[in-house]
Scaffold this motif. Structure first.
Motif, short mmCIF file in Angstrom:
data_model
loop_
_atom_site.label_atom_id
_atom_site.label_comp_id
_atom_site.label_asym_id
_atom_site.label_seq_id
_atom_site.Cartn_x
_atom_site.Cartn_y
_atom_site.Cartn_z
N SER A 190 0.81 -1.22 0.00
CA SER A 190 0.00 0.00 0.00
C SER A 190 0.84 1.26 0.00
CB SER A 190 -0.94 0.01 1.22
OG SER A 190 -1.83 -1.09 1.17
N GLY A 191 2.16 1.10 -0.14
CA GLY A 191 3.03 2.27 -0.19
C GLY A 191 3.90 2.42 1.05
N ASP A 192 4.29 3.65 1.31
CA ASP A 192 5.22 3.99 2.39
C ASP A 192 4.65 3.58 3.74
OD1 ASP A 192 7.36 5.12 3.75
OD2 ASP A 192 6.47 7.12 3.78
N ILE A 193 5.49 2.98 4.59
CA ILE A 193 5.04 2.56 5.91
C ILE A 193 5.75 3.32 7.02
CG2 ILE A 193 4.39 0.24 5.15
CD1 ILE A 193 7.06 -0.74 6.40
N THR A 194 6.47 4.37 6.69
CA THR A 194 7.18 5.15 7.70
C THR A 194 6.22 5.61 8.79
OG1 THR A 194 8.75 5.94 6.03
CG2 THR A 194 8.63 7.17 8.09
N GLY A 195 6.57 5.33 10.03
CA GLY A 195 5.76 5.76 11.16
C GLY A 195 4.57 4.89 11.47
#
Length: 328
Positions: free
Chosen positions: A143-148
């Motif tokens: 689903s994309g970026d998982i930062t944080g």
């Protein structure tokens, strides 16, 4: 060439045999890879056993199993850049809807399915990237970026789960993993911030406590059916479940109301049919993590080609920590 194959379904020791076959020649658009390692996965053992509903016999007269592998391109077909000869590569979908997979000295397959192996990455690691690697990468980053974000990864000691823990931590997430207590240290070493006993009666309470009652943003799930009620409790509103397995309950009853009023997305991950664009993203994530020394695929055991039957038994045995490979 030497190859392991089967013509009927059955137990590994009964149906897997060593064959001496003619060396294949690459067709137009194909490359031939001289294999160094073949990756063995539970899906290979299940296919060989004939356990899939409605499938009564193998699709081909002779099946050389296994979809994963690594080696060196030694020939190319028409339309393929001759400069590919000599490249070290890893393979995806080697035996998917095809008769001949990677349990052999060579394999011919479409050029795009032989991916250049980054410098410094071993052939052994390369042979784990097809199914365990791509499944983990897509389940984590689909689903994309998982930062944080906070990710829950079930089966953190398994081949996919162990990769997923490492990738999620590298991607900037807080990682909660489940495992057996005997594997806690292994999963912590992979980067999990918290490791919980998957059999704990208060598992949902523990997960919610760690997320201050909010729940996890994304769950990477190996046993969707039996864990669906737990996931309904611990995945936050508008969260995602990336489910890549449900072996213990293939026809689960879902708590739909709980899923509905949280608007939880269920993303079923089947890496064999992943489309080109998300596959390219997953490959890039794997390569970047490998080159950053953030991913080290676990290898449980390496056996000689002739011991393919034992390898099939190993991948279906509980307690395995990492991939099982055949050395060609």
């Amino acid at each position: 060439m030497r190859a392991i194959g089967y013509s009927t379904f059955g137990s590994a020791s009964d149906v897997l045999s060593l064959y001496d076959l003619e060396m294949p020649e690459p067709a137009a658009g194909e490359v031939r890879v001289r294999l160094t390692y073949s990756g063995v996965n539970p899906s290979d053992a299940k296919a060989r056993s004939g356990s899939r509903p409605g499938v009564l016999k193998p699709a081909f007269d002779l099946v050389i199993p296994h979809s994963d592998g690594a080696g060196v391109i030694d020939a190319v077909g028409a339309g393929v850049n001759p400069a590919r000869v000599g490249q070290r590569v890893w393979i995806w979908n080697g035996q998917w809807q095809r008769a001949f997979g990677t349990a052999a000295e060579t394999i011919c397959l479409p050029s795009e399915q032989a991916v250049l192996l980054p410098d410094g990455v071993s052939d052994e690691a390369g042979a784990t990237l097809g199914i365990p690697g791509l499944t983990a990468a897509h389940a984590v980053f689909g689903s994309g970026d998982i930062t944080g974000q906070t990710l829950l990864i079930s089966g953190g000691a398994g081949a996919v789960g162990h990769n997923a823990v490492q990738l999620a931590k590298w991607g900037g997430a807080t990682v909660i993993a489940t495992a057996s207590p005997s594997a806690f240290e292994t999963v912590k070493a992979a980067g999990a911030d918290n490791v919980l006993d998957y059999r704990a009666d208060d598992l949902a309470t523990q997960i919610l406590s760690l997320t201050k009652g909010i729940g996890v943003d994304r769950a990477v799930e190996v046993e969707f059916g039996v864990n669906a009620p737990l996931l309904a409790e611990v995945v936050r509103a508008n969260g995602v479940i990336a489910a890549y397995g449900s072996q213990l309950d293939m026809a689960p009853t879902l708590p739909f109301g709980s899923f509905l009023f949280k608007a939880i997305t269920i993303d079923i991950v089947l890496i064999y049919i992943l489309e080109a664009a998300p596959r390219a993203v997953a490959i890039d994530k794997l390569h970047s993590a490998l080159q950053a020394s953030a991913l080290s695929p676990a290898i449980h055991e390496v056996l000689p080609l002739e011991d393919a039957a034992d390898a099939h038994e190993r991948v279906m045995t509980a307690g395995r920590n990492g991939a099982v490979l055949l050395k060609i």
